[in-house]
Design a protein around this motif. Sequence first.
Motif, PDB file in Angstrom:
ATOM      1  N   LYS A 193      -5.708  -0.474  -2.782  1.00 31.05           N
ATOM      2  CA  LYS A 193      -6.776   0.523  -2.228  1.00 31.05           C
ATOM      3  C   LYS A 193      -6.437   1.839  -3.207  1.00 31.05           C
ATOM      4  O   LYS A 193      -7.393   2.503  -3.431  1.00 31.05           O
ATOM      5  CB  LYS A 193      -6.493   0.775  -0.747  1.00 31.05           C
ATOM      6  N   LEU A 229      -1.494  -4.212  -0.340  1.00 28.05           N
ATOM      7  CA  LEU A 229      -2.852  -4.018  -0.066  1.00 28.05           C
ATOM      8  C   LEU A 229      -2.920  -2.327  -0.159  1.00 28.05           C
ATOM      9  O   LEU A 229      -3.969  -2.029  -0.751  1.00 28.05           O
ATOM     10  CB  LEU A 229      -3.207  -4.417   1.156  1.00 28.05           C
ATOM     11  N   TYR A 259       2.848  -7.519   1.651  1.00 27.98           N
ATOM     12  CA  TYR A 259       1.504  -7.869   1.767  1.00 27.98           C
ATOM     13  C   TYR A 259       0.787  -6.348   2.121  1.00 27.98           C
ATOM     14  O   TYR A 259      -0.215  -6.113   1.329  1.00 27.98           O
ATOM     15  CB  TYR A 259       1.152  -8.890   2.646  1.00 27.98           C
ATOM     16  N   GLU A 268      -9.403  -8.067  -0.473  1.00 29.67           N
ATOM     17  CA  GLU A 268      -8.181  -8.297   0.045  1.00 29.67           C
ATOM     18  C   GLU A 268      -7.695  -9.806  -0.086  1.00 29.67           C
ATOM     19  O   GLU A 268      -6.459  -9.961  -0.140  1.00 29.67           O
ATOM     20  CB  GLU A 268      -8.008  -7.982   1.595  1.00 29.67           C
ATOM     21  N   ASP A 281      -2.434   0.312   4.817  1.00 31.18           N
ATOM     22  CA  ASP A 281      -2.797  -1.057   5.454  1.00 31.18           C
ATOM     23  C   ASP A 281      -1.942  -1.340   6.602  1.00 31.18           C
ATOM     24  O   ASP A 281      -0.559  -1.283   6.333  1.00 31.18           O
ATOM     25  CB  ASP A 281      -2.971  -2.080   4.421  1.00 31.18           C
TER      26      ASP A 281
END
Length: 180
Positions: A50, A46, A42, A31, A67
């Motif tokens: 993933k 993420l 952000y 990360e 996330d």
Amino acid sequence: MMILASASPRRQELLGRITSDFQAVPAQIDERALPLLPPAEYVLALAQAKSREVAGRYPGERIIAADTMVAFGDEMLGKPADEDAARQMIRKLAGQTHHVHTGLVVRQANGQEESRVVTTAVTFWPLSDAEIELYLQQNSYMGKAGAYGIQDDGAFLIKKIDGDYYNVMGLPLSTLVRML
């Protein structure tokens, strides 16, 4: 069957409310390698990272990735390192409104990807030092972004929310159901 790109027991519990036909597979991403972006961007980046990493290991499967981040303005509040860090976070949030952002990605078996950011505004009660200390004694802050969980003792800190309760827990179920 679906793949939940997460090791979070909370996300697994929440997804289990809408289906039992899934397998939890933690994404193997760094990360810290992602550029620092505004909080909503952000968490989406993420979740996308993933989703793509897990899809690479499980081609042809439907992937769900998420996330969640607590943000006070543009400041991202992660999991506190210790009780003092938790105290500072709770003091900062006391009497204020902050936002919980979840980046959510559903990647279909054919590779088509849909993504969204769900944001919930959370307002804390004004809190005295004694109230903060009483909260910290419960150790509910450990492992929780922003030093609280809406589903446990953190509920007593919250005056109101505007948005999805389950988003604050880490998986906005009503949005996810519509995406699926």
